[in-house]
Design a protein around this motif. Structure first.
Motif, mmCIF file in Angstrom:
data_model
loop_
_atom_site.group_PDB
_atom_site.id
_atom_site.type_symbol
_atom_site.label_atom_id
_atom_site.label_comp_id
_atom_site.label_asym_id
_atom_site.label_seq_id
_atom_site.Cartn_x
_atom_site.Cartn_y
_atom_site.Cartn_z
ATOM 1 N N ALA A 1 0.845 -1.203 0.000
ATOM 2 C CA ALA A 1 0.000 0.000 0.000
ATOM 3 C C ALA A 1 0.873 1.244 0.000
ATOM 4 C CB ALA A 1 -0.921 -0.033 1.218
ATOM 5 N N ASP A 2 1.523 1.468 -1.130
ATOM 6 C CA ASP A 2 2.456 2.597 -1.229
ATOM 7 C C ASP A 2 1.765 3.904 -1.559
ATOM 8 O OD1 ASP A 2 4.803 1.284 -0.727
ATOM 9 O OD2 ASP A 2 5.095 0.700 -2.822
ATOM 10 N N THR A 3 2.494 4.990 -1.299
ATOM 11 C CA THR A 3 2.073 6.289 -1.832
ATOM 12 C C THR A 3 2.960 6.578 -3.032
ATOM 13 O OG1 THR A 3 1.326 7.110 0.298
ATOM 14 C CG2 THR A 3 1.924 8.764 -1.340
ATOM 15 N N TRP A 4 2.328 6.832 -4.166
ATOM 16 C CA TRP A 4 3.075 7.139 -5.393
ATOM 17 C C TRP A 4 2.978 8.641 -5.660
ATOM 18 C CZ3 TRP A 4 0.562 2.658 -8.711
ATOM 19 C CH2 TRP A 4 1.121 1.437 -8.300
ATOM 20 N N ARG A 5 4.139 9.263 -5.797
ATOM 21 C CA ARG A 5 4.167 10.719 -6.028
ATOM 22 C C ARG A 5 4.198 10.996 -7.536
ATOM 23 N NH1 ARG A 5 7.145 9.822 -1.430
ATOM 24 N NH2 ARG A 5 9.033 9.462 -2.631
ATOM 25 N N TYR A 6 3.325 11.904 -7.967
ATOM 26 C CA TYR A 6 3.088 12.142 -9.401
ATOM 27 C C TYR A 6 3.068 13.657 -9.623
ATOM 28 C CZ TYR A 6 -0.039 11.840 -13.645
ATOM 29 O OH TYR A 6 -0.631 11.945 -14.873
ATOM 30 N N ALA A 7 4.035 14.178 -10.355
ATOM 31 C CA ALA A 7 4.085 15.625 -10.622
ATOM 32 C C ALA A 7 3.776 15.913 -12.086
ATOM 33 C CB ALA A 7 5.456 16.181 -10.261
ATOM 34 N N ASP B 1 12.808 20.747 -12.992
ATOM 35 C CA ASP B 1 12.982 20.248 -11.623
ATOM 36 C C ASP B 1 12.249 18.928 -11.416
ATOM 37 O OD1 ASP B 1 14.417 22.597 -10.792
ATOM 38 O OD2 ASP B 1 12.502 23.664 -10.781
ATOM 39 N N ILE B 2 11.002 18.850 -11.905
ATOM 40 C CA ILE B 2 10.235 17.619 -11.656
ATOM 41 C C ILE B 2 10.829 16.450 -12.441
ATOM 42 C CG2 ILE B 2 8.104 18.682 -10.815
ATOM 43 C CD1 ILE B 2 6.854 18.328 -13.572
ATOM 44 N N MET B 3 11.430 16.758 -13.590
ATOM 45 C CA MET B 3 12.090 15.688 -14.352
ATOM 46 C C MET B 3 13.290 15.156 -13.567
ATOM 47 S SD MET B 3 12.496 13.618 -16.686
ATOM 48 C CE MET B 3 11.388 13.904 -18.042
ATOM 49 N N GLU B 4 14.087 16.044 -13.014
ATOM 50 C CA GLU B 4 15.249 15.613 -12.203
ATOM 51 C C GLU B 4 14.790 14.756 -11.033
ATOM 52 O OE1 GLU B 4 17.930 18.613 -10.696
ATOM 53 O OE2 GLU B 4 18.217 19.385 -12.724
ATOM 54 N N GLN B 5 13.693 15.176 -10.394
ATOM 55 C CA GLN B 5 13.188 14.446 -9.224
ATOM 56 C C GLN B 5 12.683 13.055 -9.628
ATOM 57 O OE1 GLN B 5 10.353 17.336 -7.818
ATOM 58 N NE2 GLN B 5 11.976 18.821 -7.458
ATOM 59 N N ALA B 6 12.083 12.969 -10.817
ATOM 60 C CA ALA B 6 11.598 11.660 -11.280
ATOM 61 C C ALA B 6 12.786 10.760 -11.639
ATOM 62 C CB ALA B 6 10.676 11.829 -12.479
ATOM 63 N N GLN B 7 13.791 11.331 -12.269
ATOM 64 C CA GLN B 7 14.964 10.520 -12.623
ATOM 65 C C GLN B 7 15.687 10.023 -11.369
ATOM 66 O OE1 GLN B 7 16.701 13.421 -15.481
ATOM 67 N NE2 GLN B 7 16.911 11.635 -16.809
ATOM 68 N N ALA B 8 15.646 10.847 -10.315
ATOM 69 C CA ALA B 8 16.318 10.476 -9.069
ATOM 70 C C ALA B 8 15.471 9.525 -8.222
ATOM 71 C CB ALA B 8 16.637 11.742 -8.277
ATOM 72 N N GLY B 9 14.225 9.302 -8.622
ATOM 73 C CA GLY B 9 13.362 8.381 -7.876
ATOM 74 C C GLY B 9 12.644 9.034 -6.703
ATOM 75 N N ILE B 10 12.754 10.353 -6.580
ATOM 76 C CA ILE B 10 12.019 11.063 -5.515
ATOM 77 C C ILE B 10 10.536 11.077 -5.890
ATOM 78 C CG2 ILE B 10 11.750 13.301 -4.342
ATOM 79 C CD1 ILE B 10 14.768 13.787 -5.116
ATOM 80 N N LEU B 11 10.291 11.182 -7.195
ATOM 81 C CA LEU B 11 8.937 11.075 -7.729
ATOM 82 C C LEU B 11 8.832 9.745 -8.469
ATOM 83 C CD1 LEU B 11 8.528 14.592 -9.402
ATOM 84 C CD2 LEU B 11 7.358 13.793 -7.349
#
Ligand code: 6CS
Length: 334
Positions: free
Chosen positions: A22-28, A69-79
Motif C-alpha cells: 500500500a504505497d504512496t506514489w508521487r506524481y508531478a 525540476d520535476i524531471m530531475e526528481q523523477a529521474q532520481a526516484g524522488i517522484l
C-alpha cells in the motif's frame, strides 16, 4: 522456533508486505489540477485508488518547481511519475524534438487520438530512448493545437521580425522560431507571464485552453492560428520503480493510463472553442486570426528547413523515427 512465535513472525512479514504494497506514489505534472495534465492526473489517481490500496499524491505545477525540476526528481526516484512535454524532454532526448517539426502533426483531434494510441514510433521506438534516461514512457497524448499570442498582429513570417518569442527550452523549437523569422527566447513556463508584462518578450505559443487558464490574453493582444503544431505531452514513471513492481501493479498502471487517455481525448472535444469564447468574453478587443493557406505559406516553407535541422541533430535514429511517424500518421488518417 515455537509455533506461536513462527505465526507471529509470519503475521509481521505479512503486515510488512501489506504495508509495502500500500504505497504512496508521487506524481508531478506541469499544469494545474484544472488544466489538461491535471485532469489526466486526477483520472489516473482515481483509477489507481479505486482498484488498489495505493495512494497517488499529486503535485501540480509550481509545487515542486519548474518542468526541469520535476524531471530531475523523477529521474532520481524522488517522484514515481512525471508528466512532461517533449518541449522540455527534447533537451534530454534529442529524438523527442520530432514533435516540433512544424506541420508534421495534424490538428484533427480524432486523427491525433488514433495516432498516439497506435503509433509504432511512439509506442515502440521511443520507450528504449526514454529508458536510457531512467524513464518508463507510459503514454503520449495531445493537448490541442497551439496558437501564437503576440503584442502585434501576425499575418505572415515577416511580422515576427524583431519579435522576441518565448519557446520551451527545446533546441528544435528554437530553430523553428528562428526559421519563422522571430528571435526565439527559451524560458521556463513560470517566467512567461512576467516577461510578457515587462516586454522582455512579445510573443509565445500554447494550446487555446492554456491561453485562457493562464490569462495570456491579459499580456498579449492577438491570437494567431498557423496550424503548425499540436501540443504533445507524455506521462513517464521512474524506470527502477516501475521495473521493481509486480505484474499486478504494472497492469494497474497500464489500465489507469488507458482510462485516463480515453477520458482526456473526450474531455478535449470542443475545449478549444469553449475556452476561446471565454477569452473573447474576458477581452473583447483580443483579435483572433486563422491564417489562410496562402498566409501560412512562409511557415510551411520554413518547416522543410526545420525538418533538415532535426535530422542533422539526431542522425539515423531521428531520421528513422521521423519516417516511422509519417507512416503511422498515414496509417491512422481518417
Ligand atoms: O508552455 C509551457 O511551458 C507549458 N504549456 C503547457 C500547455 N503545459 C505545460 C507547459 O509547461
Amino acid at each position: 522456533m515455537k509455533r506461536s512465535s513462527l505465526l507471529a513472525g509470519t503475521a509481521a512479514v505479512a503486515m510488512l508486505a501489506g504495508a509495502a504494497a500500500a504505497d504512496t506514489w508521487r506524481y508531478a505534472f506541469e499544469e494545474s489540477l484544472q488544466e489538461v495534465q491535471g485532469q489526466f492526473a486526477q483520472k489516473f489517481k482515481e483509477h489507481v485508488e479505486a482498484n488498489s490500496d495505493h495512494t497517488v499524491q499529486l503535485f501540480p505545477f509550481g509545487t515542486l518547481g519548474e518542468s526541469a525540476d520535476i524531471m530531475e526528481q523523477a529521474q532520481a526516484g524522488i517522484l514515481q511519475f512525471v508528466n512532461q512535454s517533449p518541449g522540455f524532454t527534447g533537451a534530454l532526448i534529442p529524438e523527442a524534438q520530432v514533435f516540433f517539426v512544424p506541420y508534421l502533426l495534424p490538428t484533427d483531434q480524432e486523427h491525433l487520438a488514433a495516432f498516439y494510441e497506435e503509433s509504432k514510433a511512439v509506442n515502440e521506438m521511443f520507450p528504449p530512448l526514454y529508458e536510457e534516461q531512467g524513464l518508463e514512457l507510459l503514454v503520449m497524448y495531445p493537448e490541442g493545437e497551439v496558437a501564437m499570442t503576440t503584442k502585434e498582429p501576425v499575418q505572415t513570417c515577416t511580422d515576427l521580425d524583431e519579435v522576441k518569442f518565448r519557446v520551451m527550452t527545446n533546441p528544435l523549437l528554437v530553430e523553428s522560431y528562428r526559421a519563422f523569422g522571430a528571435t526565439p527566447t527559451p524560458l521556463p513556463w513560470g517566467e512567461v507571464y512576467g516577461a510578457l508584462q515587462t516586454n522582455i518578450i512579445q510573443g509565445q505559443e500554447n494550446p487555446t485552453f492554456f491561453l485562457y487558464s493562464t490569462k495570456m490574453y491579459e499580456v498579449t493582444d492577438h491570437i494567431t492560428y498557423t496550424g503548425h503544431n499540436v501540443f504533445t505531452t507524455a506521462l513517464m514513471a521512474n524506470d527502477d520503480f516501475y521495473e521493481g513492481l509486480g505484474d499486478e501493479d504494472q497492469q494497474l498502471i497500464q489500465d489507469a493510463v488507458e482510462v485516463a487517455y480515453d477520458f482526456i481525448v473526450e474531455y478535449q472535444e470542443g475545449l478549444a472553442e469553449q475556452e476561446l469564447a471565454k477569452i473573447k468574453e474576458a477581452k473583447p478587443e483580443m483579435t483572433v486570426t486563422v491564417l489562410s493557406e496562402e498566409e501560412r505559406a512562409c511557415f510551411v516553407e520554413a518547416a522543410a528547413d526545420v525538418e533538415a535541422t532535426f535530422i542533422e541533430m539526431t542522425g539515423d535514429s531521428g531520421a528513422a523515427i521521423l519516417e516511422q511517424m509519417k507512416a503511422d500518421l498515414e496509417a491512422t488518417a481518417p
